[in-house]
Design an enzyme around this catalytic site. Structure first.
Site, mmCIF file in Angstrom:
data_model
loop_
_atom_site.group_PDB
_atom_site.id
_atom_site.type_symbol
_atom_site.label_atom_id
_atom_site.label_comp_id
_atom_site.label_asym_id
_atom_site.label_seq_id
_atom_site.Cartn_x
_atom_site.Cartn_y
_atom_site.Cartn_z
ATOM 1 N N TYR A 40 50.332 27.072 63.258
ATOM 2 C CA TYR A 40 50.896 28.262 63.916
ATOM 3 C C TYR A 40 52.054 27.805 64.794
ATOM 4 O O TYR A 40 52.772 26.882 64.427
ATOM 5 C CB TYR A 40 49.788 29.005 64.680
ATOM 6 N N LYS A 95 36.265 42.361 41.275
ATOM 7 C CA LYS A 95 37.398 41.920 40.455
ATOM 8 C C LYS A 95 38.002 40.641 41.044
ATOM 9 O O LYS A 95 38.362 39.702 40.319
ATOM 10 C CB LYS A 95 38.449 43.026 40.413
ATOM 11 N N ASP A 138 41.335 50.979 38.308
ATOM 12 C CA ASP A 138 40.565 52.212 38.486
ATOM 13 C C ASP A 138 41.403 53.357 39.054
ATOM 14 O O ASP A 138 41.050 53.998 40.043
ATOM 15 C CB ASP A 138 39.349 51.948 39.385
ATOM 16 N N ASP A 163 42.796 48.251 33.383
ATOM 17 C CA ASP A 163 41.996 49.218 32.628
ATOM 18 C C ASP A 163 42.684 49.594 31.321
ATOM 19 O O ASP A 163 42.020 49.881 30.323
ATOM 20 C CB ASP A 163 41.754 50.483 33.467
ATOM 21 N N ALA A 199 43.182 53.579 28.690
ATOM 22 C CA ALA A 199 42.816 52.464 27.819
ATOM 23 C C ALA A 199 43.103 52.783 26.361
ATOM 24 O O ALA A 199 43.613 51.944 25.613
ATOM 25 C CB ALA A 199 41.340 52.112 28.005
ATOM 26 N N ASN A 287 30.997 52.325 28.027
ATOM 27 C CA ASN A 287 30.026 51.584 28.833
ATOM 28 C C ASN A 287 29.378 52.500 29.865
ATOM 29 O O ASN A 287 30.060 53.337 30.445
ATOM 30 C CB ASN A 287 30.723 50.424 29.562
ATOM 31 N N ASN A 319 36.818 42.450 29.381
ATOM 32 C CA ASN A 319 38.139 42.244 29.966
ATOM 33 C C ASN A 319 38.293 40.910 30.681
ATOM 34 O O ASN A 319 39.411 40.445 30.903
ATOM 35 C CB ASN A 319 38.467 43.376 30.945
#
Length: 758
Positions: A40, A95, A138, A163, A199, A287, A319
């Site tokens: 810093y 994710k 999403d 997606d 998709a 799904n 995915n």
């Protein structure tokens, strides 16, 4: 597992021991005042000024180059719909976890609380300088199309809505291979797409990019076939509208070669499958419930190639095969975007990898002996460690060839080595253990099931389908604890001291007495011993009443080992049993031996430990590369201790010439290829990644693995007993639930291996 039990487990997983799934970890020293003055003020001002001069220096002096934002507004979260930005945060954290464990990419999850497209775009643009890439997640259609289009145009870093494109890339790779297997021409196959969301649109576009023809593709939404004469079509639906005389999904599927399901469960019937062309390709990717169940589909059509989004079926369109590796390649060449060329490169890389010889660790993970490219293996498994070294280079090269890479790669071999080192296979190994156990579940005795941690481990093994628990202990305590943790399964419970077990105790005592009667054991003593759960459990395994056994939670290791050696006995040719621990390191699993049994092994015993360790490694799918450790390097010391290790190495070389092992060697040279090659170019370990360390004695091995575990928070599996006739494994006193589960999986896998020999 019941829905309520799964709900409780999911909540506990996310809450304990620390809420959430990701954290920020310092990458620089910070122990001294000097460290802090560099981290810093005032030291931090220097890189700030360098970045002001040239913004590209942000990649040199900050974490920007390996940092991706996972950004959502929560409008299309999984199958939950529009639940809001904050409610979607667990998904975004998840994710981030996948980015890290599969491709070593750091993530900040960002939840933007707005439905307004312009505000969302403005927010992302304003925070974009922080990141090396942006993963949109999403976001509902059609807004998702506009958001991604605008951000790709207005930002100079990789942007991808997973997606859309993740599913497209993985399913396109699967489609490419499936078409090849059937011997059809992709330009001629008739494709039906069920679904018209983000998709579905992206998948359809990518299928056209790899050779499918637009006139052969029919898209359906909830109202049926999307036709050109329909009113109020969105721009995206108009792109795939047809003028063919088709109106319903049933009509569209007649004579079709391919069905792509991105809609909802149970909308395809066996009758509809029967109307498809020869060798139909069906990707039912809704799904968690596919458009048609896998078992029903393959029962209906023997010539079908079937894929789903589920991990419990072959050919999972997952995915995670795509986004971590696509961003990895994009970040590593500092690409200014993710274009069609990069996506197509990922398609081909995945498709080609599926055709390569399947690694043994993948076979083990799925409980198969010889998985190979074909109808049940059209895309790689997420367990395939080669993904990280195959997909990112293909993506990076495509970025370079298409002119959007700011930092081209010049040494591809070095890059692949870097990718391999980025991510050890430790966590994958834990997943492999469970998957392998689940492939052929065996009965397993938990000898101390009236202890809560042991019972919880047995519950996990049961609910995961990894094994068939047999619970030993006080029945009333076990039943009370089972009620407490909602373990309501119909499992066998045995109390060795109960009156109802008198006959079995006497039977076991007779067998044991006959075996030990010339070693000071009387029949009365044998009967008394059989009231002890370890003796009783071991006899159950010996007499074929159970396949495997886990014990040791409430007793010291030596006290537990003794009856196992007496009752179970050693494998043929084994003079002394030994133990190995699997250390889950950043560089992958590392086997440490002997960590628990032989205090001061002779050279011959050390050679035996080395061989038994190599056999254990092979059981888990590893090619052993073993270092015989010492404080000496290849005779640099003439001490008795160093000579013992050198002699042990000589014995191994003589008995097992094909085994990759060398020593005497110091641990730093064994693990550092640069040092080894420079000083000892003659070593058999040159060019090999050492994955097994044979210590000169119990003292150093036991201290070594425990130091690593405590100082570096490294997970350890073991000690794993080597050399017993039966799959009996002993946990450490007071082991955690996870440790017990891992050893239980080891015991089940060991039982699977033993059953092959019979």
């Amino acid at each position: 597992m019941s829905d309520s039990k799964f709900r409780d487990e999911a909540l506990k997983y996310h809450q304990y021991p620390t809420p959430g799934k990701i954290q920020v970890v310092p990458t620089k020293k910070h122990a001294t005042q000097k460290d802090l003055s560099l981290a810093y003020t005032p030291g931090v001002a220097v890189p700030c000024l360098e970045i002001e001069k040239d913004p590209e220096n942000a990649y040199k002096y900050t974490s920007k180059g390996n940092l991706v934002a996972v950004i959502s507004n929560g409008t299309a979260v999984l199958g939950l719909g529009d639940i809001g930005a904050l409610a979607g945060k667990p998904v975004m954290e998840g994710k981030g976890l996948l980015f890290k464990i599969f491709a070593d990419i750091d993530v900040f999850d960002i939840e933007v609380d707005t439905h307004d497209v312009e505000k969302f775009i403005e927010t992302v643009k304003n925070i974009a300088p922080t990141f090396g890439g942006i993963n949109l997640e999403d976001i509902k259609a059609p807004e998702a199309f506009e958001i991604e289009r605008r951000l790709k145009e207005e930002l100079d870093i990789p942007v991808m809505h997973d997606d859309q494109h993740g599913t497209a890339i993985i399913s396109a790779a699967a489609l490419k291979n499936a078409v090849e297997i059937t011997g059809k021409d992709i330009s001629k196959v008739k494709i039906v797409v069920s679904g018209a969301g983000a998709a579905a649109i992206s998948c359809s576009r990518l299928y056209l990019a790899i050779g499918a023809e637009r006139e052969n593709l029919v898209m359906c939404d909830s109202k049926g076939v999307i036709r050109k004469d329909a009113e109020n079509l969105t721009e995206q639906k108009t792109e795939f509208a047809t003028d063919r005389d088709l109106h319903t999904l049933e009509e569209a599927m007649i004579g079709s070669d391919v069905f792509i399901g991105l809609s909802k469960g149970h909308i395809v019937t066996p009758e509809m499958l029967m109307t498809m062309a020869k060798d139909p390709i069906v990707f039912a990717m809704a799904n968690p419930t596919p458009e048609i169940e896998y078992e029903l589909a393959i029962k209906t059509r023997k010539d079908i190639i079937m894929a789903t989004g589920r991990s419990d079926n072959p050919n999972q369109v997952n995915n995670v095969l795509g986004f971590p590796f696509i961003f990895r390649g994009a970040l590593d060449v500092r690409a200014t975007g993710i274009n069609e060329e990069m996506k197509i490169a990922a398609v081909h890389a995945l498709a080609n990898l599926a055709k390569e010889t399947v690694p043994e660790h993948v076979n083990i993970a799925y409980g198969k002996s010889n998985m190979q490219f074909g109808r049940e293996y059209i895309i790689p498994s997420p367990f395939d460690h080669r993904l990280i070294i195959e997909v990112p280079p293909a993506v990076a090269k495509a970025a370079m060839d298409s002119g959007i890479a700011k930092k081209p790669i010049t040494d591809w071999d070095a890059y692949k080595e870097e990718l391999a080192e980025r991510l050890g296979s430790g966590n994958k190994f834990i997943r492999m253990l469970m998957s392998k156990a689940k492939s052929k579940p065996k009965t397993i005795i938990f000898a101390e099931a009236d202890h809560l941690s042991v019972l919880k481990a047995a519950q996990i093994i049961h609910e995961e389908g990894a094994g068939i628990p047999i619970l030993l202990g006080d029945k009333s305590i076990i039943k009370e604890l089972m009620k407490e943790i909602n373990f309501d399964a119909n499992v066998t419970i045995i109390d060795p001291v109960a009156l109802e077990e008198k006959e079995r105790r006497h039977k076991f005592a007779q067998v044991y007495w006959k075996k030990r009667q010339r070693k000071g054991i009387t029949l009365l003593a044998a009967q008394r011993l059989m009231r002890g759960r370890n003796y009783f459990a071991a006899m159950m395994v010996n007499e074929g009443e159970a396949d495997s056994l886990v014990t040791g939670y409430s007793r010291s290791y030596p006290a537990t080992v003794k009856p196992m050696i007496e009752l179970i006995g050693k494998e043929e040719g084994v003079k002394k049993i030994a133990a190995t621990n699997i250390m889950i390191t950043k560089k992958g699993p590392m086997f440490f031996s002997d960590t628990a049994i032989i205090i001061n092994p002779t050279a011959e015993e050390l050679a035996d430990i080395c061989y038994m360790t190599s056999e254990s490694m092979k059981m888990f799918g590893f090619d052993p590369n073993l270092a015989m450790l010492s404080f000496s390097n290849f005779g640099s010391s003439n001490s008795e201790a160093a000579r013992k290790v050198a002699e042990a190495t000589k014995i191994v070389h003589s008995k097992f010439p094909n085994l990759v092992v060398d020593g005497d060697i110091q641990v730093d040279f064994a693990l550092n290829q640069t040092m080894l090659k420079e000083k000892f170019p003659f070593s058999k370990l040159n060019g090999k990644k050492v994955n097994g360390l044979i210590f000169p004695g119990l003292e150093s091995a036991n201290i070594g693995y425990k130091l690593m575990r405590e100082f570096n928070n490294i997970e350890s599996i073991g000690p794993i007993i080597m050399g017993l006739k039966k799959p009996v494994h002993i946990i450490q006193l007071g082991a955690s639930v996870d440790e017990i589960v891992n050893i239980a999986c080891v015991a089940i896998i060991h039982a699977q291996e033993k059953s092959k020999i019979k």
